[in-house]
Write an enzyme that holds these catalytic residues in place. Structure first.
Site, PDB file in Angstrom:
ATOM      1  N   ASP A 206      46.133  31.421 -67.857  1.00 49.46           N
ATOM      2  CA  ASP A 206      44.699  31.540 -67.592  1.00 49.46           C
ATOM      3  C   ASP A 206      44.129  30.136 -67.432  1.00 49.46           C
ATOM      4  OD1 ASP A 206      42.019  31.940 -67.440  1.00 49.46           O
ATOM      5  OD2 ASP A 206      41.841  33.111 -69.284  1.00 49.46           O
TER       6      ASP A 206
ATOM      7  N   ASN B 197      47.831  26.394 -57.238  1.00 49.31           N
ATOM      8  CA  ASN B 197      47.082  27.126 -56.215  1.00 49.31           C
ATOM      9  C   ASN B 197      45.890  27.899 -56.789  1.00 49.31           C
ATOM     10  OD1 ASN B 197      46.926  28.921 -53.622  1.00 49.31           O
ATOM     11  ND2 ASN B 197      47.296  30.390 -55.279  1.00 49.31           N
TER      12      ASN B 197
ATOM     13  N   TYR C 164      31.420  25.752 -55.340  1.00 49.41           N
ATOM     14  CA  TYR C 164      32.855  25.823 -55.023  1.00 49.41           C
ATOM     15  C   TYR C 164      33.275  24.562 -54.260  1.00 49.41           C
ATOM     16  CZ  TYR C 164      37.136  27.071 -52.529  1.00 49.41           C
ATOM     17  OH  TYR C 164      38.412  27.042 -51.996  1.00 49.41           O
TER      18      TYR C 164
ATOM     19  N   LYS D   4      35.958  21.533 -55.340  1.00 51.23           N
ATOM     20  CA  LYS D   4      37.123  21.169 -54.530  1.00 51.23           C
ATOM     21  C   LYS D   4      37.099  19.673 -54.192  1.00 51.23           C
ATOM     22  CE  LYS D   4      39.810  24.640 -54.163  1.00 51.23           C
ATOM     23  NZ  LYS D   4      41.008  24.622 -54.991  1.00 51.23           N
TER      24      LYS D   4
HETATM   25  N1  LIG Z   1      41.043  31.321 -48.594  1.00 46.84           N
HETATM   26  C1  LIG Z   1      40.615  30.193 -48.056  1.00 46.84           C
HETATM   27  O1  LIG Z   1      40.014  30.184 -46.978  1.00 46.84           O
HETATM   28  C2  LIG Z   1      40.876  28.883 -48.752  1.00 46.84           C
HETATM   29  C3  LIG Z   1      40.575  27.693 -48.078  1.00 46.84           C
HETATM   30  C4  LIG Z   1      40.810  26.469 -48.708  1.00 46.84           C
HETATM   31  C5  LIG Z   1      41.357  26.451 -49.984  1.00 46.84           C
HETATM   32  N2  LIG Z   1      41.642  27.620 -50.616  1.00 46.84           N
HETATM   33  C6  LIG Z   1      42.236  27.536 -51.966  1.00 46.84           C
HETATM   34  O2  LIG Z   1      43.413  28.305 -51.991  1.00 46.84           O
HETATM   35  C7  LIG Z   1      43.711  28.688 -53.328  1.00 46.84           C
HETATM   36  C8  LIG Z   1      44.098  30.157 -53.359  1.00 46.84           C
HETATM   37  O3  LIG Z   1      42.976  30.946 -53.050  1.00 46.84           O
HETATM   38  P1  LIG Z   1      43.062  32.246 -52.129  1.00 46.84           P
HETATM   39  O4  LIG Z   1      42.267  31.963 -50.936  1.00 46.84           O
HETATM   40  O5  LIG Z   1      44.427  32.731 -52.000  1.00 46.84           O
HETATM   41  O6  LIG Z   1      42.156  33.252 -53.006  1.00 46.84           O
HETATM   42  P2  LIG Z   1      42.560  34.476 -53.945  1.00 46.84           P
HETATM   43  O7  LIG Z   1      43.242  35.544 -53.179  1.00 46.84           O
HETATM   44  O8  LIG Z   1      41.299  34.824 -54.654  1.00 46.84           O
HETATM   45  O9  LIG Z   1      43.592  33.814 -54.948  1.00 46.84           O
HETATM   46  C9  LIG Z   1      43.163  33.012 -56.010  1.00 46.84           C
HETATM   47  C10 LIG Z   1      44.147  33.184 -57.136  1.00 46.84           C
HETATM   48  O10 LIG Z   1      43.722  32.353 -58.218  1.00 46.84           O
HETATM   49  C11 LIG Z   1      43.711  33.162 -59.381  1.00 46.84           C
HETATM   50  N3  LIG Z   1      42.788  32.685 -60.377  1.00 46.84           N
HETATM   51  C12 LIG Z   1      41.445  32.560 -60.330  1.00 46.84           C
HETATM   52  N4  LIG Z   1      40.963  32.158 -61.505  1.00 46.84           N
HETATM   53  C13 LIG Z   1      42.031  32.035 -62.333  1.00 46.84           C
HETATM   54  C14 LIG Z   1      42.198  31.689 -63.690  1.00 46.84           C
HETATM   55  N5  LIG Z   1      41.152  31.400 -64.473  1.00 46.84           N
HETATM   56  N6  LIG Z   1      43.446  31.657 -64.199  1.00 46.84           N
HETATM   57  C15 LIG Z   1      44.523  31.966 -63.442  1.00 46.84           C
HETATM   58  N7  LIG Z   1      44.425  32.343 -62.171  1.00 46.84           N
HETATM   59  C16 LIG Z   1      43.194  32.369 -61.629  1.00 46.84           C
HETATM   60  C17 LIG Z   1      43.340  34.549 -58.919  1.00 46.84           C
HETATM   61  O11 LIG Z   1      43.690  35.490 -59.918  1.00 46.84           O
HETATM   62  P3  LIG Z   1      42.905  36.896 -60.032  1.00 46.84           P
HETATM   63  O12 LIG Z   1      43.494  37.792 -58.963  1.00 46.84           O
HETATM   64  O13 LIG Z   1      43.247  37.348 -61.413  1.00 46.84           O
HETATM   65  O14 LIG Z   1      41.461  36.635 -59.827  1.00 46.84           O
HETATM   66  C18 LIG Z   1      44.191  34.634 -57.670  1.00 46.84           C
HETATM   67  O15 LIG Z   1      45.510  34.967 -57.986  1.00 46.84           O
HETATM   68  C19 LIG Z   1      42.470  28.350 -54.146  1.00 46.84           C
HETATM   69  O16 LIG Z   1      42.695  27.146 -54.860  1.00 46.84           O
HETATM   70  C20 LIG Z   1      41.399  28.134 -53.096  1.00 46.84           C
HETATM   71  O17 LIG Z   1      40.399  27.237 -53.537  1.00 46.84           O
HETATM   72  C21 LIG Z   1      41.425  28.824 -50.038  1.00 46.84           C
END
Ligand SMILES: NC(=O)c1ccc[n+]([C@@H]2O[C@H](COP(=O)([O-])OP(=O)(O)OC[C@H]3O[C@@H](n4cnc5c(N)ncnc54)[C@H](OP(=O)(O)O)[C@@H]3O)[C@@H](O)[C@H]2O)c1
Length: 331
Positions: free
Chosen positions: A86, A113, A201, A205
């Protein structure tokens, strides 16, 4: 400028640069891998014959569901492990790092990630929650895992990689960081009255990237044997923002519908981070290439370096209080 570049890049076809020869027999940890980019990264690593892939998740049931899904799609059992982590809790990060350092023989790659987009105020460990999860604990985990990564490098003659997942959205938060630069940056981040949660957010970042830049500068590959880089995966269709208020959600859904990559395509940028090699150390990667030229001047120039150092100094003070020696005794 960078947002224009990002938009143009969204439509470029991305290669898959990892394969059997880069992943076979290796051990990886991917945080936040029950969904989105983390899940697709883990799936590729299993597909390319990794011998162990740890899904580090806060919800074990969701992790087990992801494990079954990966096993079904790859036909490989006995590779994925689901461990609790967590990122909103110091104790959980500490417990996870200890388990990983003692129970895994080696770590070839760690993908930091897990991340969250929140636009309503809440706190964890005395700080606004997304600062704790996206910044403080992300760097805490990286620091706690450095000795094991370094040891894996020495023992197995490899160069382990620590990949942080950042976002170019961070570069839209200049005015937000400027607002809190006069005094303590972390106190500024924790001032609910001044917080603009619509930009929170992006701000987390940006602060994460600044901290990782300083972390990488202080941990040269020559000394640690570990490559530390940052991947901006581009705009991807994932669950990110699902906890946001309606307005933020609708905005993100609209933009995503127009130009988002799938999570699988986005995960290719993370695979690139894992195989990018020593020249990627301390650098921003995006679209499966090193993209340091995307980084705005105000992040890379003398003023930006001062910002990085200021953020780092405050972060170190906080983390050393949580676990003395975690930064000062880095390999
Ligand atoms: N999607 C985009 O367009 C984008 C663009 C740039 C950067 N990113 C970055 O990519 C990374 C992955 O995001 P994603 O887009 O794949 O979104 P996502 O599907 O929401 O995945 C985020 C993951 O982080 C987990 N998480 C959140 N809070 C947490 C905590 N307190 N402890 C442990 N796990 C936690 C979530 O778990 P739960 O399922 O339990 O919530 C989920 O598994 C992030 O760092 C995000 O900032 C994403």
């Amino acid at each position: 400028m960078v947002m224009l570049r990002l938009t143009a890049e969204q439509y470029r076809k991305l290669p898959i640069l990892a394969n059997e020869s880069t992943c076979s027999g290796k051990t990886y940890i991917v945080t936040g891998s029950n969904s989105g980019l983390g899940l697709e990264t883990a799936r590729h690593l299993v597909e390319y014959s990794a011998s162990c892939v740890v899904l580090a998740v806060r919800n074990l049931a969701a992790g087990e569901y992801a494990k079954k899904d990966i096993e079904k799609s790859t036909g490989r059992n006995g590779v994925v492990e689901v461990w609790h982590l967590d990122m909103a809790s110091y104790a959980s990060v500490r417990t996870f790092a200890k388990k990983a350092s003692t129970e895994l023989d080696r770590i070839d790659g760690l993908v930091a990630n897990a991340g969250v987009m929140l636009d309503t105020w809440s706190t964890a460990e005395g700080m606004e929650t997304s600062v704790t999860a996206n910044v403080t604990n992300t760097l805490f985990l990286g620091a706690l895992m450095m000795p094991k990564l370094s040891e894996s490098g020495r023992k197995f003659g490899i160069q382990p990689t620590l990949v942080f997942i950042v976002s170019v959205l961070g570069y839209t938060a200049k005015s937000e960081i400027d607002k809190i630069r006069g005094g303590s940056i972390f106190d500024g981040l924790n001032d609910q009255k001044r917080a603009n949660m619509d930009q929170r957010y992006a701000l987390t970042k940006l602060v994460e990237e600044c901290a990782v830049r300083q972390f990488a500068a202080l941990c040269p590959v020559k000394r640690t044997g570990v490559i530390v880089n940052m991947v901006a995966p581009g705009l991807c269709s994932t669950g990110l923002g699902r906890d946001a208020r309606t307005f933020t959600k609708i905005m993100h859904e609209m933009i995503r519908a127009m130009m988002a990559r799938t999570a699988e395509v986005g995960s290719r940028t993370i695979l690139h981070g894992l195989v990018a090699g020593e020249e990627s150390h301390g650098k921003l990667l995006s679209g499966c290439k090193i993209k340091e030229y995307w980084v705005p001047d105000w992040v890379s120039n003398a003023e930006g370096q001062r910002l990085q150092k200021d953020i780092w100094k405050e972060l170190v003070a906080r983390l050393e209080e949580v676990q003395p020696g975690c930064i000062s005794q880095l390999p």
